[in-house]
Design a protein around this motif. Structure first.
Motif, PDB file in Angstrom:
ATOM      1  N   PHE A 170      66.639  -0.777  35.046  1.00  0.00           N
ATOM      2  CA  PHE A 170      67.446  -0.478  33.852  1.00  0.00           C
ATOM      3  C   PHE A 170      68.766   0.150  34.312  1.00  0.00           C
ATOM      4  O   PHE A 170      68.730   1.207  34.958  1.00  0.00           O
ATOM      5  CB  PHE A 170      66.731   0.532  32.955  1.00  0.00           C
ATOM      6  CG  PHE A 170      65.470   0.007  32.317  1.00  0.00           C
ATOM      7  CD1 PHE A 170      65.531  -0.842  31.223  1.00  0.00           C
ATOM      8  CD2 PHE A 170      64.219   0.377  32.797  1.00  0.00           C
ATOM      9  CE1 PHE A 170      64.369  -1.314  30.620  1.00  0.00           C
ATOM     10  CE2 PHE A 170      63.054  -0.089  32.203  1.00  0.00           C
ATOM     11  CZ  PHE A 170      63.130  -0.941  31.114  1.00  0.00           C
ATOM     12  N   ALA A 175      62.460   0.775  37.527  1.00  0.00           N
ATOM     13  CA  ALA A 175      61.218   0.995  36.769  1.00  0.00           C
ATOM     14  C   ALA A 175      60.052   0.200  37.333  1.00  0.00           C
ATOM     15  O   ALA A 175      58.914   0.684  37.375  1.00  0.00           O
ATOM     16  CB  ALA A 175      61.436   0.621  35.312  1.00  0.00           C
ATOM     17  N   GLU A 231      50.105   7.094  36.501  1.00  0.00           N
ATOM     18  CA  GLU A 231      50.517   8.212  35.663  1.00  0.00           C
ATOM     19  C   GLU A 231      51.735   7.835  34.822  1.00  0.00           C
ATOM     20  O   GLU A 231      52.306   6.752  34.997  1.00  0.00           O
ATOM     21  CB  GLU A 231      50.780   9.447  36.531  1.00  0.00           C
ATOM     22  CG  GLU A 231      51.919   9.280  37.495  1.00  0.00           C
ATOM     23  CD  GLU A 231      51.885  10.301  38.643  1.00  0.00           C
ATOM     24  OE1 GLU A 231      51.103  11.262  38.607  1.00  0.00           O
ATOM     25  OE2 GLU A 231      52.658  10.109  39.597  1.00  0.00           O
ATOM     26  N   SER A 232      52.090   8.747  33.926  1.00  0.00           N
ATOM     27  CA  SER A 232      53.211   8.492  33.033  1.00  0.00           C
ATOM     28  C   SER A 232      54.483   8.209  33.839  1.00  0.00           C
ATOM     29  O   SER A 232      54.768   8.911  34.812  1.00  0.00           O
ATOM     30  CB  SER A 232      53.388   9.741  32.159  1.00  0.00           C
ATOM     31  OG  SER A 232      54.324   9.474  31.188  1.00  0.00           O
ATOM     32  N   GLY A 233      55.196   7.183  33.458  1.00  0.00           N
ATOM     33  CA  GLY A 233      56.452   6.854  34.141  1.00  0.00           C
ATOM     34  C   GLY A 233      56.283   5.935  35.334  1.00  0.00           C
ATOM     35  O   GLY A 233      57.256   5.590  35.996  1.00  0.00           O
ATOM     36  N   SER A 234      55.051   5.485  35.593  1.00  0.00           N
ATOM     37  CA  SER A 234      54.850   4.641  36.784  1.00  0.00           C
ATOM     38  C   SER A 234      55.285   3.190  36.545  1.00  0.00           C
ATOM     39  O   SER A 234      55.325   2.397  37.473  1.00  0.00           O
ATOM     40  CB  SER A 234      53.389   4.699  37.239  1.00  0.00           C
ATOM     41  OG  SER A 234      52.531   4.330  36.193  1.00  0.00           O
ATOM     42  N   GLY A 235      55.567   2.834  35.286  1.00  0.00           N
ATOM     43  CA  GLY A 235      56.102   1.496  35.017  1.00  0.00           C
ATOM     44  C   GLY A 235      55.125   0.557  34.323  1.00  0.00           C
ATOM     45  O   GLY A 235      55.414  -0.628  34.142  1.00  0.00           O
ATOM     46  N   LYS A 236      53.989   1.089  33.870  1.00  0.00           N
ATOM     47  CA  LYS A 236      52.950   0.233  33.277  1.00  0.00           C
ATOM     48  C   LYS A 236      53.453  -0.478  32.018  1.00  0.00           C
ATOM     49  O   LYS A 236      53.297  -1.686  31.869  1.00  0.00           O
ATOM     50  CB  LYS A 236      51.691   1.065  32.931  1.00  0.00           C
ATOM     51  CG  LYS A 236      51.177   1.925  34.050  1.00  0.00           C
ATOM     52  CD  LYS A 236      49.985   2.748  33.635  1.00  0.00           C
ATOM     53  CE  LYS A 236      50.210   3.741  32.524  1.00  0.00           C
ATOM     54  NZ  LYS A 236      51.107   4.864  32.824  1.00  0.00           N
ATOM     55  N   SER A 237      54.050   0.319  31.105  1.00  0.00           N
ATOM     56  CA  SER A 237      54.508  -0.289  29.851  1.00  0.00           C
ATOM     57  C   SER A 237      55.616  -1.292  30.108  1.00  0.00           C
ATOM     58  O   SER A 237      55.716  -2.314  29.403  1.00  0.00           O
ATOM     59  CB  SER A 237      55.051   0.774  28.887  1.00  0.00           C
ATOM     60  OG  SER A 237      54.028   1.651  28.567  1.00  0.00           O
ATOM     61  N   THR A 238      56.455  -1.010  31.098  1.00  0.00           N
ATOM     62  CA  THR A 238      57.536  -1.953  31.398  1.00  0.00           C
ATOM     63  C   THR A 238      56.955  -3.289  31.837  1.00  0.00           C
ATOM     64  O   THR A 238      57.442  -4.351  31.431  1.00  0.00           O
ATOM     65  CB  THR A 238      58.480  -1.351  32.475  1.00  0.00           C
ATOM     66  OG1 THR A 238      58.957  -0.097  31.991  1.00  0.00           O
ATOM     67  CG2 THR A 238      59.649  -2.265  32.766  1.00  0.00           C
ATOM     68  N   TYR A 272      61.389  -7.415  27.200  1.00  0.00           N
ATOM     69  CA  TYR A 272      62.486  -7.081  28.107  1.00  0.00           C
ATOM     70  C   TYR A 272      62.798  -8.315  28.934  1.00  0.00           C
ATOM     71  O   TYR A 272      61.874  -9.063  29.298  1.00  0.00           O
ATOM     72  CB  TYR A 272      62.082  -5.994  29.105  1.00  0.00           C
ATOM     73  CG  TYR A 272      61.890  -4.598  28.552  1.00  0.00           C
ATOM     74  CD1 TYR A 272      62.560  -4.155  27.415  1.00  0.00           C
ATOM     75  CD2 TYR A 272      61.050  -3.699  29.222  1.00  0.00           C
ATOM     76  CE1 TYR A 272      62.375  -2.859  26.954  1.00  0.00           C
ATOM     77  CE2 TYR A 272      60.869  -2.402  28.760  1.00  0.00           C
ATOM     78  CZ  TYR A 272      61.533  -1.990  27.624  1.00  0.00           C
ATOM     79  OH  TYR A 272      61.356  -0.712  27.169  1.00  0.00           O
ATOM     80  N   GLU A 321      47.811   0.975  26.423  1.00  0.00           N
ATOM     81  CA  GLU A 321      47.111   2.215  26.045  1.00  0.00           C
ATOM     82  C   GLU A 321      46.524   2.096  24.632  1.00  0.00           C
ATOM     83  O   GLU A 321      46.838   2.914  23.756  1.00  0.00           O
ATOM     84  CB  GLU A 321      48.077   3.407  26.112  1.00  0.00           C
ATOM     85  CG  GLU A 321      48.781   3.511  27.456  1.00  0.00           C
ATOM     86  CD  GLU A 321      48.541   4.821  28.173  1.00  0.00           C
ATOM     87  OE1 GLU A 321      47.540   5.498  27.853  1.00  0.00           O
ATOM     88  OE2 GLU A 321      49.337   5.142  29.060  1.00  0.00           O
ATOM     89  N   LEU A 379      63.333   7.665  39.875  1.00  0.00           N
ATOM     90  CA  LEU A 379      63.344   6.205  40.035  1.00  0.00           C
ATOM     91  C   LEU A 379      64.776   5.679  40.117  1.00  0.00           C
ATOM     92  O   LEU A 379      64.996   4.484  40.249  1.00  0.00           O
ATOM     93  CB  LEU A 379      62.566   5.535  38.898  1.00  0.00           C
ATOM     94  CG  LEU A 379      61.067   5.802  38.915  1.00  0.00           C
ATOM     95  CD1 LEU A 379      60.374   5.057  37.791  1.00  0.00           C
ATOM     96  CD2 LEU A 379      60.437   5.422  40.245  1.00  0.00           C
TER      97      LEU A 379
HETATM   98  N1  ATP Z   1      64.651   1.137  28.056  1.00  0.00           N
HETATM   99  C1  ATP Z   1      64.693   1.912  29.151  1.00  0.00           C
HETATM  100  N2  ATP Z   1      65.860   2.336  29.668  1.00  0.00           N
HETATM  101  C2  ATP Z   1      65.926   3.098  30.785  1.00  0.00           C
HETATM  102  N3  ATP Z   1      64.834   3.512  31.473  1.00  0.00           N
HETATM  103  C3  ATP Z   1      63.634   3.143  31.002  1.00  0.00           C
HETATM  104  C4  ATP Z   1      63.487   2.324  29.824  1.00  0.00           C
HETATM  105  N4  ATP Z   1      62.163   2.097  29.592  1.00  0.00           N
HETATM  106  C5  ATP Z   1      61.516   2.745  30.584  1.00  0.00           C
HETATM  107  N5  ATP Z   1      62.388   3.362  31.421  1.00  0.00           N
HETATM  108  C6  ATP Z   1      62.053   4.142  32.627  1.00  0.00           C
HETATM  109  O1  ATP Z   1      61.256   3.313  33.449  1.00  0.00           O
HETATM  110  C7  ATP Z   1      60.235   4.094  34.063  1.00  0.00           C
HETATM  111  C8  ATP Z   1      58.888   3.479  33.748  1.00  0.00           C
HETATM  112  O2  ATP Z   1      58.617   3.668  32.355  1.00  0.00           O
HETATM  113  P1  ATP Z   1      57.318   3.092  31.634  1.00  0.00           P
HETATM  114  O3  ATP Z   1      57.393   3.466  30.198  1.00  0.00           O
HETATM  115  O4  ATP Z   1      57.167   1.656  31.973  1.00  0.00           O
HETATM  116  O5  ATP Z   1      56.159   3.912  32.361  1.00  0.00           O
HETATM  117  P2  ATP Z   1      54.632   4.099  31.926  1.00  0.00           P
HETATM  118  O6  ATP Z   1      53.847   4.115  33.193  1.00  0.00           O
HETATM  119  O7  ATP Z   1      54.271   3.091  30.921  1.00  0.00           O
HETATM  120  O8  ATP Z   1      54.660   5.540  31.293  1.00  0.00           O
HETATM  121  P3  ATP Z   1      53.926   6.047  29.939  1.00  0.00           P
HETATM  122  O9  ATP Z   1      52.464   6.051  30.263  1.00  0.00           O
HETATM  123  O10 ATP Z   1      54.489   7.422  29.758  1.00  0.00           O
HETATM  124  O11 ATP Z   1      54.331   5.084  28.864  1.00  0.00           O
HETATM  125  C9  ATP Z   1      60.396   5.516  33.562  1.00  0.00           C
HETATM  126  O12 ATP Z   1      61.132   6.237  34.529  1.00  0.00           O
HETATM  127  C10 ATP Z   1      61.190   5.350  32.301  1.00  0.00           C
HETATM  128  O13 ATP Z   1      61.992   6.491  32.069  1.00  0.00           O
END
Ligand code: ATP
Length: 366
Positions: free
Chosen positions: A25, A44, A63-70, A79, A198, A312
């Motif tokens: 991103f 990400a 863990e949170s922020g590891s990129g799973k949702s992305t 995306y 989740e 990141l």
């Molecule tokens: N639209 C966006 N713009 C900029 N950075 C983003 C965006 N979406 C996610 N990120 C960043 O990408 C990284 C991965 O985010 P992501 O939401 O995929 O993690 P996650 O493992 O699913 O966390 P969670 O369990 O908290 O949802 C994080 O550092 C987040 O801040």
């Protein structure tokens, strides 16, 4: 079945694949960046390899922020990707819009974490499900057929009798019932793959198991390929056939769920598991000898790595976990570890077990 036949059967079962999937991103430039040409980005997701198979649940844990949702949003085409390939039944999906793209969106459906946010509060269950059926051309030829299709969707997610739920608004339902409606809406498209981000983390603990059991039942009855995203590795053992572990945007370990959760190899997976108590494992985790898989010193059960996940925007070079890793070697900070295949000791599945960690390079730490 011969080895070639098994390989063919496995290939035929593949629904969705990601190869070297990457998402960066761009970070908005501030005043301080005016004098530099450097373009900053959040790394990400980097180089993700993932295969979803018919009738199997694959968990993506981290863990949170590891990129799973992305990863899930990239697979759902919410995306655009920075690079890499996404294939449905072996065919790359490259363009937005058009017939092929619409077919992809029908076949790959997403279930979100918060069913309250994903359902419109001013519309009834009937509206949500009818809309899904109409969009995907499955509403039937007349009102009677539509009613029949609505009922069968609700029956499929065990909301019975259907007529009790059809005219309810989201706020009149419990969290578990709302998530079932979201699942029914996704099923309205008659998908082949479900991306569940989740799906139970916002529900009361007492009803989580019911929703996971429903997804498992759908996997079996409808032969769905399911991606189950969670930060709870214990639920991955219960629910998923295969488990992949992500750390700071990269995959670090994967294999069949029993092996990954009971014989974790990557120091990060061990850390995740040690933070999630599991009675079946307590006898081994507390083992004072410090000798586990393969009897080498890297198998010490307590990976008491502290610290925080890295930035990141400037992720660590080499292995992204090395600043927190108690086993880090000089190489870990400079060279990115490839996937090392590991022997499966008493594993139940047919997935190979691997870890992206230099500890498993031949000759290391032995
Ligand atoms: N639209 C966006 N713009 C900029 N950075 C983003 C965006 N979406 C996610 N990120 C960043 O990408 C990284 C991965 O985010 P992501 O939401 O995929 O993690 P996650 O493992 O699913 O966390 P969670 O369990 O908290 O949802 C994080 O550092 C987040 O801040």
């Amino acid at each position: 079945m011969t080895a070639t036949e098994t390989a063919k059967a496995t290939t035929a079962d593949v629904v969705l694949e990601a190869e070297n999937l990457t998402k960066h991103f761009p970070v908005r430039r501030g005043l301080r960046d005016l004098f530099t040409t450097e373009r900053k980005a959040v790394h990400a997701v980097d180089d993700i390899q993932l295969t979803l198979r018919r009738g199997r649940v694959t968990a993506l844990v981290g863990e949170s922020g590891s990129g799973k949702s992305t990863v899930a949003r990239l697979l759902a085409q919410l995306y655009s990707r920075t690079s890499g390939d996404i294939r449905l039944h072996g065919e790359s999906v490259t363009v937005h819009g058009g017939r092929k793209f619409r077919a992809y969106c029908r076949q790959v459906q997403m279930i979100f974490q918060d069913p309250f946010a994903s359902l419109n509060p001013v519309h009834t269950v009937r509206y949500h499900l009818t809309r899904a059926l109409k969009i995907h051309g499955r509403a039937g030829k007349n009102a009677a057929e539509l009613e029949e299709n609505l009922n069968s969707l609700l029956l499929r997610v065990q909301l019975t009798p259907p007529e009790r739920y059809l005219d309810k608004f989201p706020h009149e339902l419990s969290g578990g019932q709302r998530q079932r409606v979201s699942i029914a809406r996704a099923l309205g498209a008659d998908p082949e793959a479900l991306l569940a981000d989740e799906p139970v983390s916002m529900l009361d603990v007492s009803i989580r198991l019911g929703v996971l059991n429903l997804l498992r039942d759908l996997k079996e009855r409808l032969d769905l390929a399911i991606l189950y995203i969670t930060h709870d590795i214990a639920s991955a053992r219960y629910f998923a056939d295969e488990t992949m572990v992500m750390y700071a945007g990269r995959m670090v370990e994967g294999g069949d769920s029993e092996t990954v959760t009971q014989q974790p190899a990557h120091p990060y997976t061990r850390l995740l598991i040690e933070s999630a108590p599991d009675p079946d494992r307590l006898d081994r985790v507390g083992d004072a000898t410090g000798v586990g898989r393969g009897g080498n010193p890297t198998d010490a059960p307590a990976d008491e790595a502290g610290g925080e996940p890295p930035s990141l925007i400037t992720p660590p070079t080499g292995c992204r976990f090395h600043p927190r890793c108690v086993h880090a070697m000089p190489k870990c900070s400079t060279e990115l570890p490839p996937r090392f295949e590991l022997p499966v000791i008493g594993g139940t599945g047919d997935e190979g077990h691997w870890a992206a960690c230099w500890l498993y390079e031949e000759g290391a730490a032995k």
